[in-house]
Design an enzyme around this catalytic site. Structure first.
Site, PDB file in Angstrom:
ATOM      1  N   HIS A  25      69.787  39.355 -13.644  1.00 22.06           N
ATOM      2  CA  HIS A  25      68.680  39.336 -12.676  1.00 22.06           C
ATOM      3  C   HIS A  25      69.119  38.537 -11.450  1.00 22.06           C
ATOM      4  CE1 HIS A  25      64.060  38.548 -11.999  1.00 22.06           C
ATOM      5  NE2 HIS A  25      64.705  38.784 -10.862  1.00 22.06           N
ATOM      6  N   HIS A  27      69.332  39.375  -7.122  1.00 28.42           N
ATOM      7  CA  HIS A  27      69.184  40.296  -5.987  1.00 28.42           C
ATOM      8  C   HIS A  27      70.299  39.996  -4.996  1.00 28.42           C
ATOM      9  CE1 HIS A  27      65.016  41.247  -7.314  1.00 28.42           C
ATOM     10  NE2 HIS A  27      65.112  40.023  -7.807  1.00 28.42           N
ATOM     11  N   HIS A 205      60.404  44.118 -12.578  1.00 33.49           N
ATOM     12  CA  HIS A 205      59.799  42.791 -12.505  1.00 33.49           C
ATOM     13  C   HIS A 205      58.357  42.916 -13.005  1.00 33.49           C
ATOM     14  CE1 HIS A 205      63.204  41.815 -10.035  1.00 33.49           C
ATOM     15  NE2 HIS A 205      62.727  40.654  -9.625  1.00 33.49           N
ATOM     16  N   GLU A 208      55.745  37.781 -13.335  1.00 30.64           N
ATOM     17  CA  GLU A 208      56.297  36.631 -12.599  1.00 30.64           C
ATOM     18  C   GLU A 208      55.082  35.844 -12.086  1.00 30.64           C
ATOM     19  OE1 GLU A 208      58.485  37.654  -9.029  1.00 30.64           O
ATOM     20  OE2 GLU A 208      59.263  35.620  -8.788  1.00 30.64           O
ATOM     21  N   ASP A 286      68.256  34.888  -9.877  1.00 33.51           N
ATOM     22  CA  ASP A 286      67.292  35.598  -9.027  1.00 33.51           C
ATOM     23  C   ASP A 286      67.777  35.713  -7.575  1.00 33.51           C
ATOM     24  OD1 ASP A 286      65.017  37.101  -8.596  1.00 33.51           O
ATOM     25  OD2 ASP A 286      63.596  35.459  -8.782  1.00 33.51           O
ATOM     26  N   ASP A 287      67.593  34.668  -6.787  1.00 31.69           N
ATOM     27  CA  ASP A 287      68.022  34.667  -5.378  1.00 31.69           C
ATOM     28  C   ASP A 287      68.712  33.341  -5.094  1.00 31.69           C
ATOM     29  OD1 ASP A 287      66.577  37.206  -4.255  1.00 31.69           O
ATOM     30  OD2 ASP A 287      65.074  36.150  -5.455  1.00 31.69           O
TER      31      ASP A 287
HETATM   32  N1  HPA Z   1      60.324  38.788  -7.341  1.00 31.56           N
HETATM   33  C1  HPA Z   1      60.004  39.896  -6.698  1.00 31.56           C
HETATM   34  N2  HPA Z   1      60.772  40.425  -5.766  1.00 31.56           N
HETATM   35  C2  HPA Z   1      61.921  39.832  -5.458  1.00 31.56           C
HETATM   36  C3  HPA Z   1      62.310  38.681  -6.088  1.00 31.56           C
HETATM   37  C4  HPA Z   1      61.465  38.125  -7.092  1.00 31.56           C
HETATM   38  O1  HPA Z   1      61.727  37.095  -7.733  1.00 31.56           O
HETATM   39  N3  HPA Z   1      63.504  38.334  -5.536  1.00 31.56           N
HETATM   40  C5  HPA Z   1      63.822  39.266  -4.636  1.00 31.56           C
HETATM   41  N4  HPA Z   1      62.860  40.174  -4.575  1.00 31.56           N
HETATM   42 ZN    ZN Z   2      63.857  38.964  -9.031  1.00 28.26          ZN
END
Ligand code: HPA
Ligand code: ZN
Length: 348
Positions: A25, A27, A205, A208, A286-287
């Protein structure tokens, strides 16, 4: 490995970094560091709303998912040419190699780019070439997962799929990301059905910020094989039972949850409870350029905050490898390496 050997607590952070792991996971647009954003902005003559790397980094103070997404999409606007996508992905893959990631399944958001007039093949070919070169030069395995933006329409997702199909052999599956609340999985029923028929792997997703109902929807309506995040599943006992019974992987991202205010403190993160309950969870970044750390930082900070030990470390790394879309033979090879690292640390 039936019993995880005892490892001295002082060596745990080193073990967390050394153990082979998969990242499922991440991006790719979220790996764009401020320095690279500025370099690409200059290379492509694109004006930025910030006048320095420091000013941009100072803007990374998020209150929720949407406050992050606004700045994340602005950052991605510097990507224009195939080489830009290549450079971004090679920079991430270098960091992944340094963190002993043996396999990574990388999300990319084509609509963020095609909506600005960048061609689909520019995006996919740049990313794909980076993955291929990193495999050859550094030995890291990687695959691409095309992610639909859920704040846009299903029609747009269907058009995006059509545009990507000539490059079908360059990505293994599809995902669903962006603004979760108000954009339930059911909005994308037809496009996921079509992807399933095409033999693409399916993830989304869910849970969250959104409710457990979105996780049920992702499983029952979209037929996904993994849930990205899924930390809200704890609110629903029946859902927890299902996730355990079917061993549906949850790709959890602790520093993301902290930075987007899904949790107040890392010590409160529910991953240790989800793991103890028998859910197939693992740790991801994630990012990483926006949330303060790549995958090893997520492991070391969460372990320091929650007091988890070597048995949990082993299970998380093993889950990451098992939950990947790699072949069984490849997974067995990685798990043997994981066992080897744990034996070395126990013996030392
Ligand atoms: N959630 C939803 N969209 C996203 C995320 C996330 O954590 N990171 C990049 N796009
Ligand atoms: Zn994500």
């Amino acid at each position: 490995m039936n019993t995880v050997p005892a490892v001295d607590a002082s060596r745990l952070p080193q073990l967390l970094r050394a153990m082979p792991k998969a990242e499922l996971h991440m991006h790719i647009e979220g790996s764009l560091e401020p320095e690279l954003i500025f370099a690409l902005a200059q290379r492509n003559q694109i004006p930025l709303a910030y006048d320095s790397v420091e000013a941009l980094r100072a803007a990374y103070a998020f209150t929720d998912l949407q406050s992050f997404l606004d700045i994340y999409y602005a950052g991605a606007s510097v990507l224009l040419h195939e080489q830009d996508f290549y450079d971004m992905a090679r920079a991430y893959l270098d960091r992944a190699v340094a963190d002993n990631v043996v396999h990574t399944e990388i999300f990319f958001d084509p609509q963020t780019h095609t909506e600005r007039g960048v061609a689909m093949e520019t995006v996919i070919n740049g990313l794909y070439r980076a993955c291929r070169d990193a495999q050859i030069e550094q030995g890291i395995s990687s695959s691409l997962i095309l992610s639909f933006l859920r704040h846009l329409s299903e029609e747009s997702a269907l058009q995006t799929l059509d545009a990507a199909l000539p490059l079908r052999d360059r990505f293994i599956g599809v995902g669903l990301d962006s603004s979760e609340l108000g954009n339930p999985p059911e909005k994308f029923t037809r496009v996921f059905e079509r992807c399933k028929q095409l033999g693409l792997r399916l993830v989304a997703h869910a849970g969250e910020e959104g409710p457990p109902a979105y996780i049920w929807g992702a499983l029952d309506v979209l037929n996904v094989e993994r849930i990205d995040h899924g930390v809200q599943s704890e609110q629903d006992a029946l859902l927890m039972q299902r996730l355990v019974k079917e061993q549906i992987p949850l790709t959890v991202c602790p520093l993301s949850n902290l930075k987007l205010c899904v949790i107040k403190d890392l010590a409160d993160h529910n991953l240790p409870r989800l793991l103890a309950a028998g859910l197939k969870v693992m740790i991801n970044s994630d990012d990483p350029a926006y949330f303060g750390g790549y995958v090893n930082e997520n492991y070391t900070q969460l372990f320091a905050a929650t007091g988890m030990g070597a048995p949990e470390a082993y299970q998380l790394a093993r889950n990451s490898l098992e939950a990947s879309f790699a072949s069984q033979a490849q997974k067995q090879e990685w798990i043997a390496r994981l066992d080897e690292v744990f034996r070395e640390y126990a013996a030392a």
